[in-house]
Scaffold this motif. Sequence first.
Motif, PDB file in Angstrom:
ATOM      1  N   GLN A 150      87.307  21.162  54.118  1.00 39.22           N
ATOM      2  CA  GLN A 150      85.825  21.623  53.238  1.00 39.22           C
ATOM      3  C   GLN A 150      85.180  20.388  53.127  1.00 39.22           C
ATOM      4  N   LYS A 151      85.942  19.379  53.584  1.00 38.06           N
ATOM      5  CA  LYS A 151      85.367  17.514  53.695  1.00 38.06           C
ATOM      6  C   LYS A 151      84.143  17.391  54.887  1.00 38.06           C
ATOM      7  N   GLU A 152      84.859  18.261  55.592  1.00 35.55           N
ATOM      8  CA  GLU A 152      84.497  18.038  57.102  1.00 35.55           C
ATOM      9  C   GLU A 152      82.702  18.885  57.328  1.00 35.55           C
ATOM     10  N   ILE A 153      83.025  20.328  56.372  1.00 37.80           N
ATOM     11  CA  ILE A 153      81.743  20.730  55.836  1.00 37.80           C
ATOM     12  C   ILE A 153      81.056  20.133  55.126  1.00 37.80           C
ATOM     13  N   LEU A 154      81.997  19.822  54.239  1.00 35.50           N
ATOM     14  CA  LEU A 154      80.364  18.825  53.007  1.00 35.50           C
ATOM     15  C   LEU A 154      79.778  17.920  53.825  1.00 35.50           C
ATOM     16  N   ARG A 155      80.475  16.815  54.742  1.00 35.04           N
ATOM     17  CA  ARG A 155      79.473  16.215  55.618  1.00 35.04           C
ATOM     18  C   ARG A 155      78.699  16.475  56.160  1.00 35.04           C
ATOM     19  N   LEU A 156      79.253  17.646  56.938  1.00 39.00           N
ATOM     20  CA  LEU A 156      77.694  18.304  57.791  1.00 39.00           C
ATOM     21  C   LEU A 156      76.522  18.473  56.854  1.00 39.00           C
ATOM     22  N   ILE A 157      76.670  19.123  55.355  1.00 36.96           N
ATOM     23  CA  ILE A 157      75.419  19.840  54.571  1.00 36.96           C
ATOM     24  C   ILE A 157      75.081  18.685  53.723  1.00 36.96           C
ATOM     25  N   ALA A 158      75.408  17.540  53.732  1.00 39.26           N
ATOM     26  CA  ALA A 158      74.862  15.753  53.843  1.00 39.26           C
ATOM     27  C   ALA A 158      73.931  15.457  55.123  1.00 39.26           C
ATOM     28  N   ARG A 159      74.439  15.764  55.597  1.00 30.57           N
ATOM     29  CA  ARG A 159      73.635  15.526  57.034  1.00 30.57           C
ATOM     30  C   ARG A 159      72.170  16.172  57.534  1.00 30.57           C
ATOM     31  N   GLY A 160      71.999  17.601  56.260  1.00 34.51           N
ATOM     32  CA  GLY A 160      71.195  18.227  56.441  1.00 34.51           C
ATOM     33  C   GLY A 160      71.662  19.637  57.475  1.00 34.51           C
ATOM     34  N   PHE A 161      73.063  20.227  57.241  1.00 30.93           N
ATOM     35  CA  PHE A 161      73.558  21.191  58.182  1.00 30.93           C
ATOM     36  C   PHE A 161      73.295  22.904  56.997  1.00 30.93           C
ATOM     37  N   GLN A 162      72.755  23.437  57.783  1.00 30.65           N
ATOM     38  CA  GLN A 162      73.295  25.135  57.066  1.00 30.65           C
ATOM     39  C   GLN A 162      73.629  25.866  57.690  1.00 30.65           C
ATOM     40  N   ALA A 163      74.761  26.913  56.329  1.00 32.19           N
ATOM     41  CA  ALA A 163      75.941  26.996  56.359  1.00 32.19           C
ATOM     42  C   ALA A 163      76.014  28.042  58.041  1.00 32.19           C
ATOM     43  N   LYS A 164      74.382  28.609  58.915  1.00 34.65           N
ATOM     44  CA  LYS A 164      74.766  29.070  59.971  1.00 34.65           C
ATOM     45  C   LYS A 164      74.671  27.918  61.200  1.00 34.65           C
ATOM     46  N   GLU A 165      74.324  26.944  60.718  1.00 36.54           N
ATOM     47  CA  GLU A 165      74.565  26.209  61.809  1.00 36.54           C
ATOM     48  C   GLU A 165      75.552  25.437  62.002  1.00 36.54           C
ATOM     49  N   ILE A 166      76.466  24.876  60.917  1.00 36.34           N
ATOM     50  CA  ILE A 166      77.136  24.912  60.583  1.00 36.34           C
ATOM     51  C   ILE A 166      78.996  25.375  61.156  1.00 36.34           C
ATOM     52  N   ALA A 167      78.330  26.790  60.907  1.00 37.66           N
ATOM     53  CA  ALA A 167      79.598  27.900  61.557  1.00 37.66           C
ATOM     54  C   ALA A 167      79.401  27.030  63.181  1.00 37.66           C
ATOM     55  N   ARG A 168      78.287  27.089  63.690  1.00 30.91           N
ATOM     56  CA  ARG A 168      77.922  27.342  65.196  1.00 30.91           C
ATOM     57  C   ARG A 168      78.700  26.006  65.261  1.00 30.91           C
ATOM     58  N   GLU A 169      78.670  24.996  64.944  1.00 33.55           N
ATOM     59  CA  GLU A 169      78.963  23.100  65.032  1.00 33.55           C
ATOM     60  C   GLU A 169      80.419  22.992  65.564  1.00 33.55           C
TER      61      GLU A 169
END
Length: 213
Positions: A15-34
């Motif tokens: 969850q922390k990893e996903i929140l960090r990516l959101i703070a960097r501007g990633f969308q849900a689809k981009e986070i899933a791919r990352e």
Amino acid sequence: MTEIKAGLNSLTPRQKEILRLIARGFQAKEIARELGIAEGTVRTHMEEARARLVVASTREAARLLSAAEGLRNNDRRQTLQIAPAATDTPSSSGISTYEATHAEQAVNHNTLHRSANGSGTADAASARDGDRNPGHAGEARSLDGQRQSGPADASVRRSFSQRYIALIGGLNALSVIQWFALIVLGAVVAVLLFGGLMIGLFGMLQAVQQIRR
């Protein structure tokens, strides 16, 4: 604040990893791919993190996590800066510990440099003295030669002296008959040498007379 802190501590690493990516501007689809997971799994983690932090959106949850981790990083930087600052604190003499250590290292380096160059400096001084006083240098080389040849000359003189002493001792040990035989032998040798000399001289005279004719 206590609830936010408790919520941050309850977040899982994912969850922390996903929140960090959101703070960097990633969308849900981009986070899933990352991260290599399904988009539905990402959205589930986002909603769970928002609920634990009791905020209205995942963007706000990401800002809370970023702010909390930023404060922790600042605390770490301040802790690390305390030790170097203490080492640079001036001593009672007005010189910092770092400066004193640096000065001591410089003194040790200069001492080793002078020690290593000591032999070279002595050789250079000797060479300069030889250039300024060539006569003195020649005398020194002559004295060195005499010192080196002295032991050899002494050995030769000692050898001759031993042979002379041995000859005198042998002559003194001869009896009268041996002395008489030695004298007769010496006379015979002298006659033979005289006869040979006369024969040679007579032959030379005959050769000269033949050349004149």
